[in-house]
Design a protein around this motif. Sequence first.
Motif, PDB file in Angstrom:
ATOM      1  N   VAL A 168      -4.042  -3.851  10.156  1.00 32.55           N
ATOM      2  CA  VAL A 168      -2.833  -4.537  10.612  1.00 32.55           C
ATOM      3  C   VAL A 168      -2.905  -4.889  12.104  1.00 32.55           C
ATOM      4  O   VAL A 168      -2.124  -5.689  12.602  1.00 32.55           O
ATOM      5  N   LEU A 169      -3.904  -4.311  12.794  1.00 29.68           N
ATOM      6  CA  LEU A 169      -4.094  -4.655  14.211  1.00 29.68           C
ATOM      7  C   LEU A 169      -4.315  -6.155  14.387  1.00 29.68           C
ATOM      8  O   LEU A 169      -3.976  -6.719  15.427  1.00 29.68           O
ATOM      9  N   HIS A 227      -4.759  -0.331   6.654  1.00 34.76           N
ATOM     10  CA  HIS A 227      -5.329   0.409   7.789  1.00 34.76           C
ATOM     11  C   HIS A 227      -4.436   0.208   9.015  1.00 34.76           C
ATOM     12  O   HIS A 227      -4.174  -0.929   9.430  1.00 34.76           O
ATOM     13  N   TYR A 228      -3.990   1.335   9.594  1.00 34.54           N
ATOM     14  CA  TYR A 228      -3.020   1.294  10.689  1.00 34.54           C
ATOM     15  C   TYR A 228      -3.658   1.962  11.911  1.00 34.54           C
ATOM     16  O   TYR A 228      -3.856   3.179  11.947  1.00 34.54           O
ATOM     17  N   ILE A 231      -1.581   4.339   2.640  1.00 33.63           N
ATOM     18  CA  ILE A 231      -1.525   4.194   4.111  1.00 33.63           C
ATOM     19  C   ILE A 231      -2.642   5.015   4.771  1.00 33.63           C
ATOM     20  O   ILE A 231      -2.656   6.249   4.727  1.00 33.63           O
ATOM     21  N   ASP A 232      -3.548   4.281   5.401  1.00 28.31           N
ATOM     22  CA  ASP A 232      -4.783   4.804   6.016  1.00 28.31           C
ATOM     23  C   ASP A 232      -4.600   4.686   7.541  1.00 28.31           C
ATOM     24  O   ASP A 232      -4.732   3.601   8.090  1.00 28.31           O
ATOM     25  N   VAL A 252     -13.035  -1.294   6.291  1.00 30.53           N
ATOM     26  CA  VAL A 252     -11.884  -1.749   7.086  1.00 30.53           C
ATOM     27  C   VAL A 252     -12.193  -3.162   7.557  1.00 30.53           C
ATOM     28  O   VAL A 252     -13.319  -3.436   7.988  1.00 30.53           O
ATOM     29  N   ALA A 253     -11.232  -4.052   7.481  1.00 28.35           N
ATOM     30  CA  ALA A 253     -11.467  -5.401   7.997  1.00 28.35           C
ATOM     31  C   ALA A 253     -10.160  -5.952   8.565  1.00 28.35           C
ATOM     32  O   ALA A 253      -9.154  -6.030   7.857  1.00 28.35           O
ATOM     33  N   GLY A 254     -10.215  -6.283   9.848  1.00 24.10           N
ATOM     34  CA  GLY A 254      -9.054  -6.850  10.520  1.00 24.10           C
ATOM     35  C   GLY A 254      -9.129  -8.362  10.519  1.00 24.10           C
ATOM     36  O   GLY A 254      -8.518  -9.049   9.688  1.00 24.10           O
ATOM     37  N   SER A 255      -9.947  -8.914  11.437  1.00 28.69           N
ATOM     38  CA  SER A 255     -10.057 -10.374  11.579  1.00 28.69           C
ATOM     39  C   SER A 255     -10.478 -11.046  10.285  1.00 28.69           C
ATOM     40  O   SER A 255      -9.976 -12.127   9.964  1.00 28.69           O
ATOM     41  N   PHE A 256     -11.410 -10.424   9.548  1.00 25.33           N
ATOM     42  CA  PHE A 256     -11.943 -11.090   8.357  1.00 25.33           C
ATOM     43  C   PHE A 256     -10.868 -11.286   7.287  1.00 25.33           C
ATOM     44  O   PHE A 256     -10.974 -12.198   6.466  1.00 25.33           O
TER      45      PHE A 256
END
Length: 222
Positions: free
Chosen positions: A8-9, A32-33, A62-63, A197-201
């Motif tokens: 979520v970043l 992912h938090y 919730i990770d 974990v994947a933020g931007s992708f």
Amino acid sequence: MIIVSPSVLSANFLDLRADIEKLNKSKAQWLHYDVMDGNFVPNMSFGPQILKQINQITDKFIDVHIMVSNPKAFVDYFAGCKVDLLTFHIEATKDIEEASELIDYIHSKSIKASVSVKPKTDVKVLEPLLHKLDMVLVMSVEPGFGGQKFNPEVLEKCDWLYQYKCQHNLNYHIQIDGGINGETGKQAVMHHCDSLVAGSFCFNNPNGFDSGVETLLALENA
Ligand code: DX5
Ligand code: ZN
């Protein structure tokens, strides 16, 4: 099975509800938090208050990944939220005994426990803890920011964790975090990671959030 945990970043904070709803509708299993304190890492993100609000609109697992200097205090800050799994950094504890007690403390709150290693930390320092961990998070970038480049040198840590787990009949997850996309995710899966974990992708994917998630889920058969 591969578990995809969108970070979520990388969400749009001005329209967070819409991004959480995208995640809800997707096949991603976890959320992912990333929690940052401006001390353990040179950035700040969000705390329990925002997670409480997110929890009102999602049922995802919730990770929570805490990148903070005083992890025990943060376990308490988050104890009032629904958290399914909590990862702290081994570098934030003074010795293995403190880390071991913190794992027990997290379990005492009915939360699954995980420990992370930064790219330069030797994963073998975790050996005395592995029998009681639910997951190990291998950082493939320096923690602190989304959108960084994947460091393939960390993949040998994933191999070691996998071999250790097989030899000792353990069943912790192996998660990787930082710079994950279709290519680097494939390498991670080949090196036995089962949680990506994947933020931007996911959140900034030009083909859409679902395309990011589904590309990673499909690596199961790659
Ligand atoms: C970095 C965070 C990551 C980050 C990943 O410190 O722990 O979870 O959001 O972002 P990407 O996938 O863009 O590298
Ligand atoms: Zn993270």
